[in-house]
Scaffold this motif. Structure first.
Motif, PDB file in Angstrom:
ATOM      1  N   PRO A 159       0.851  -1.180   0.000  1.00 11.21           N
ATOM      2  CA  PRO A 159       0.000   0.000   0.000  1.00 11.21           C
ATOM      3  C   PRO A 159       0.888   1.232   0.000  1.00 11.21           C
ATOM      4  CG  PRO A 159       0.012  -1.061   2.155  1.00 11.21           C
ATOM      5  CD  PRO A 159       0.729  -1.963   1.222  1.00 11.21           C
ATOM      6  N   ALA A 160       0.428   2.268  -0.659  1.00 15.58           N
ATOM      7  CA  ALA A 160       1.250   3.465  -0.720  1.00 15.58           C
ATOM      8  C   ALA A 160       0.363   4.678  -0.524  1.00 15.58           C
ATOM      9  CB  ALA A 160       1.943   3.541  -2.071  1.00 15.58           C
ATOM     10  N   GLN A 161       0.951   5.696   0.054  1.00 15.84           N
ATOM     11  CA  GLN A 161       0.213   6.928   0.288  1.00 15.84           C
ATOM     12  C   GLN A 161       0.275   7.796  -0.959  1.00 15.84           C
ATOM     13  OE1 GLN A 161      -1.471   8.350   3.214  1.00 15.84           O
ATOM     14  NE2 GLN A 161      -2.043   9.725   1.548  1.00 15.84           N
ATOM     15  N   GLY A 217       6.200   1.274  -3.386  1.00 20.58           N
ATOM     16  CA  GLY A 217       5.289   2.370  -3.091  1.00 20.58           C
ATOM     17  C   GLY A 217       5.656   3.693  -3.749  1.00 20.58           C
ATOM     18  N   VAL A 233       4.020   7.391  -2.180  1.00 19.63           N
ATOM     19  CA  VAL A 233       5.207   7.020  -1.395  1.00 19.63           C
ATOM     20  C   VAL A 233       4.815   5.929  -0.405  1.00 19.63           C
ATOM     21  CG1 VAL A 233       6.259   9.298  -1.581  1.00 19.63           C
ATOM     22  CG2 VAL A 233       4.769   8.801   0.349  1.00 19.63           C
TER      23      VAL A 233
END
Ligand code: ATP
Ligand code: MG
Lengths: 585, 354
Positions: free
Chosen positions: A444-446, A475, A491
């Motif tokens: 998972p990435a922001q 990410g 990120v």
């Protein structure tokens, strides 16, 4: 007592043939193996001039009946097998009936043997010429004396090394055998001087202690793991000790000391990411496999074996070693063990002080203790909500943690005081997380509200290009790459203090000029680099919650005790050491 | 005051408080070189002078003293005595001139704002600042001043908070200031809500003062990124939920969410919001919450802690969420807020992987 028979040529022809006697150490090996095969409990070995002048091996084994001595000295004369099918799962070192005749043909040879206390025979052989036996009085057992090795083969004689190096090689052969049979008492002397006395012991660790010192043996980690029919046991070096002393590799398969590069590599592979490149761990491993899974009859001096399924064996060994490295036992202890060494009692199961990070579940404490209980949630309105939770394991209690110097996390354990290096520990956690991500898909990435813009030099640009796909999985989703300008849209979020821009910059910086081939190696390199850059640093103050979460995450890693550079993440100061330092002991 | 004293410092005098006599009484000042705070207390001055004393000890002493007048006297520059009733303390100070002078901000071109208004903006936005060193601008709160309104914005690049309110401050210069949140925290704590604050800026500094208290701070150099451009204008999916119920569902999910990413999945369906979370090696959880939502199903991932944090600042019982797509910014706003101010937060979703 077994009868010595001459193998029919149909059987003899199936036996891997070749040079049996190469140098004094091969003689030592063959004679000591024979003694061990004869069930000796005490073996005495004397060498003169590195074995070039004399090699004598005496044992208290079964001995040989007078009438059988000639067959023992004949080619293919053996008591250990009678037919080809006996080769499968042969449990004795010998099976060819080759050793004695081969040795006797290149030396001045004498064999004295008695099958019972009292009367025995002595037989001399000179360059293969057998003299008539003489009756002698002796105790049960056998003594073989090999003088003037290669006296009749000047070409071979010329190739013998100095007494010192022949001696060293002989000691090496003997050591390997001593390790396979720790229960046999062994005396070794050289030029009349006592060189080594090994008392009978019941474990390989004790034997190692007697050979190289208690401290050396004590610092090794137990390996003991069963994978299907494959049982791997023995001892390996702590990662922190690798490279600090002579490297020693010892391998036996079903009790037979052999060389096997593949298994050696499997052991080394288990250390991956715990030691720096270029150093190799010492190991003392025995692998037990079903008799029909291994063929011992492939090498003239029986120094190699062939596996029916090599891959499974290597994998089992790697897993076994990795397991043992994963326990805290492998964390470097602070010195000060004192010089007197107490052997571990063999009744204690492997890794007695391992698993410090896994405190036993306290059965009296409520399940899920330490988790957020429903009552703690303020303003909770359950009436309208339907919750289902499926949690795999109850949270194990985490001991009270303290941060020291904003760098270490300390806690008390029943065995002593434990310090965790927060950066190293976090690095380990992230490394495993990243490796998992790289091997299994994407993390998972922001997504970023304000994309990051990075201007890179050509070298960093190249580093990015060659790692782009993997960085993306971790990410870092990047677009509009052109002229070495990166627009980063997402990120990774390994922790709340994570500085994505700095991490990416520093990662690309350290990857410049990297020429790592192969996806697996690239994964490791990248995961290690990003983990190092992304981990919390030394000097950062951590909250209780952060320490607890790091502790729990470290506990769940496969190798909690080491960071990706092979440094220790955990240092364990035992109460013993503490008490000794305070002079309480 | 003590809060402006650095916890650790290489400059010993910064651990001290400066006591100076003024015509009204005594002025106490402290600084960590980034911000400076001073406050004046009424006192009868017998002899003018100045001295510095250890801040922590002074505040500890003050806490323990009985409610009676305190007499402070200094012998030379370094020995300070403090008398209160029958209690007497002698403290060792440091000379006054070791105390740094803070760049002055002249108040001749100042403007005025009600302290409570400023505090409302601060408390609803400054939580969203970034702590990443590599983007120092985002470490500050953007304060936009316009003739008729003011606005504060803070973001760490993952989520953003923005609040705006009308003002009538004739003199306020139209300007964009980036203020360290630590200074704003002092402004929020030290001034009574009803007070009119006088504000003025110097070259790189800004000062806030009331008749007795003043806060000065360094400004962060801009320009602030163009945040307006990332505020979604076309989010067409709208959900309205009960704030507390939403928060408690999020907290329940957080128990299982990964400690690192706090990732949870929200699935908006007509009339119902479904939550789910799956963390390898730990487990999974699901939850449901009736909401007002019409539109196509939308699955979107979030860092639960970002949502929870924002919900804490939402001033209404109901909250309004808007979306466009799973990879686009979502907004969180108060629903039915009767206030001259307007408030909006943005959260960027997480990339979901299945
Ligand atoms: N020390 C000993 N004690 C008792 N019997 C011995 C001893 N050494 C040799 N023998 C007997 O002599 C035989 C021949 O020994 P030799 O070492 O030549 O062959 P091997 O051990 O059977 O096979 P290999 O050639 O593989 O060693 C053995 O099978 C054993 O019966
Ligand atoms: Mg033999």
């Amino acid at each position: 007592m077994p009868v010595i028979l001459i193998l029919p040529s149909s059987v003899a022809d199936q036996i891997a043939a070749g040079e049996v006697v190469e140098r004094p150490s091969s003689v030592v090996k063959e004679l000591v193996e024979n003694a061990m095969d004869a069930g000796a409990t005490v073996i005495e070995i004397s060498l003169e001039d590195g074995g070039r002048r004399l090699i004598r091996v005496s044992d208290d084994g079964t001995g040989i009946n007078s009438e059988e001595v000639p067959r023992a000295l004949a080619r293919h004369g053996t008591s250990k097998i009678t037919k080809a099918s006996d080769l499968v799962g042969v449990s004795t070192f010998g099976f060819r009936g080759e050793a004695l005749p081969a040795i006797a043909s290149v030396s001045q040879f004498e064999i004295q043997s008695a099958a019972a206390d009292g009367e025995g025979t002595s037989t001399r052989v000179l360059g293969g010429q057998i003299s008539p036996a003489e009756r002698i009085a002796r105790r049960r057992g056998t003594t073989v004396t090999v003088s003037q090795l290669f006296y009749n083969m000047p070409a071979r004689l010329k190739f013998l090394r100095s007494a010192r190096s022949e001696w060293r090689s002989a000691v090496e052969s003997l050591t390997a055998l001593a390790l396979t049979k720790p229960g046999v008492r062994i005396h070794l002397s050289h030029d009349g001087k006592n060189a080594l006395t090994l008392p009978p012991v019941s474990s390989i660790r004790s034997r190692l202690g007697a050979i190289w010192g208690g401290r050396y043996a004590e610092d090794l980690l137990d390996v003991d793991d069963v994978a299907g029919p494959i049982h791997t046991s023995g001892l390996v070096q702590r990662p922190a000790d690798v490279g600090t002393s002579t490297r020693r590799g010892f391998l036996s398969i079903n009790g037979r000391a052999v060389r096997d590069a593949g298994i050696g590599r499997a052991v080394e592979a288990a250390y991956r990411s715990t030691i720096v490149a270029g150093v190799r761990p010492s190991f003392f491993i025995n692998v037990t496999v079903p008799a029909d899974a291994v063929d011992v009859n492939v090498h003239p001096s029986k120094a190699e074996v062939r596996f029916r399924d090599r891959w499974n064996v290597e994998r089992a060994v790697e897993t076994a070693v990795r397991r043992s490295l994963g326990t805290l036992d492998s964390a470097a202890s602070l010195g000060f063990r004192g010089s007197s060494f107490i052997f571990r009692p063999d009744t204690i199961p492997p890794n007695p002080d391992s698993e410090i990070l896994r405190p036993p579940i306290d059965h009296d404490s409520p399940l899920f203790a330490g988790g957020t209980s429903a009552a703690e949630i303020d303003g909770a309105e359950y009436a309208t909500a339907v919750s289902t939770a499926d949690v795999s394991a109850p949270a194990q209690p985490i001991p009270p943690l303290f941060q020291l110097r904003h760098t270490y996390i300390a806690f008390e354990h029943e065995d002593g005081l434990v310090l965790i290096d927060q950066h190293s520990a976090h690095e380990r956690v992230l490394y495993e997380q990243f490796m998992h991500t790289l091997e299994s898909g994407a993390a998972p990435a922001q997504r970023l509200l304000l994309p990051l813009t990075l201007h890179l030099g050509p070298a960093e640009g190249e580093a990015f290009d060659s790692n782009r796909e993997y960085l993306e999985r971790l990410g870092f989703e990047v677009e509009g790459f052109g002229g070495h300008t990166l627009i980063v849209n997402t990120v990774p979020m390994p922790h709340p203090r994570f500085d994505a821009e700095r991490c990416l910059r520093e990662t690309l910086d350290s990857l410049t000029g990297d020429r790592v081939a192969g996806a697996a190696a690239k994964h490791e390199r990248l995961a290690a680099t990003v983990a190092c850059k992304a981990a919390i640093k030394a000097g950062e103050e951590l909250s209780q919650a952060e320490m607890r979460s790091l502790f729990a995450a470290l506990r769940d890693t496969t190798l909690p005790a080491h960071d990706v550079h092979g440094r220790s993440t955990i240092v364990h100061l035992t109460w013993d050491e503490v008490e000794r330092r305070f002079g309480r002991r | 005051m003590a809060a402006s004293i650095p916890a650790k410092t290489t400059l010993p005098v910064l651990a001290n408080i400066l006591l100076e006599t003024t015509d009204k009484g005594i002025k106490l000042s402290g600084t960590d070189l980034d911000i400076a705070v001073s406050t004046e207390v009424m006192a009868d001055v017998e002899t003018a002078g100045a001295v510095t004393v250890p801040a922590k000890k002074l505040s500890e002493i003050a806490r323990e003293l009985p409610p009676a007048p305190v007499k402070i006297a200094a012998v030379g520059e370094q020995r300070v005595t403090l008398d209160c009733g029958r209690s007497r303390f002698k403290l060792l100070g440091l000379p006054r001139d070791e105390f740094p002078t803070f760049p002055s901000v002249r108040f001749n071109e100042s403007w005025r704002i009600r302290s409570g208004d400023l505090q409302q903006l601060i408390s609803h936005t400054s939580f969203a600042v970034s702590s990443e060193e590599s983007r120092p601008i985002l470490n500050g709160v953007l304060w936009e001043l316009r003739p008729d309104k003011m606005r504060m914005v803070a973001t760490n690049g993952h989520r953003l908070a923005k609040m705006e309110m009308p003002i009538n401050s004739a003199n306020a210069p139209a300007s964009d200031l980036i203020v360290p949140p630590k200074a704003l925290e002092q402004v929020r704590r030290l001034f009574p809500a009803e007070e009119e604050l006088e504000i003025a800026r110097g070259d790189n500094h800004i000062g806030f003062r009331s008749p007795f208290t003043a806060v000065f701070t360094r400004l962060i150099e801009g320009p602030y990124p163009n945040y307006e451009q990332v505020i979604p204008k076309d989010n067409d999916r709208v959900a309205i939920a009960d704030k507390l119920a939403l928060a408690s569902a999020l907290k329940r999910m957080s128990v299982i969410a990964s400690d690192q990413t706090h990732r949870i999945r929200l699935s908006f369906n007509s009339g119902m919001l479904k939550f789910s979370v799956q963390t390898p090696d730990l487990g999974e959880a699901q939850d449901e919450l009736p909401i007002r939502y019409t539109g196509d199903q939308l699955d979107i991932g979030f860092n639960a802690s970002y949502l929870l944090e924002i919900l804490r600042y939402i001033p209404t019982d109901e909250v309004r969420l808007t979306f466009k797509a799973p990879e686009r910014a979502a907004t969180v706003e108060p629903e039915g807020w009767k206030d001259p101010a307007s408030y909006m937060c943005l959260v960027m979703p997480l990339r979901l992987v299945d």
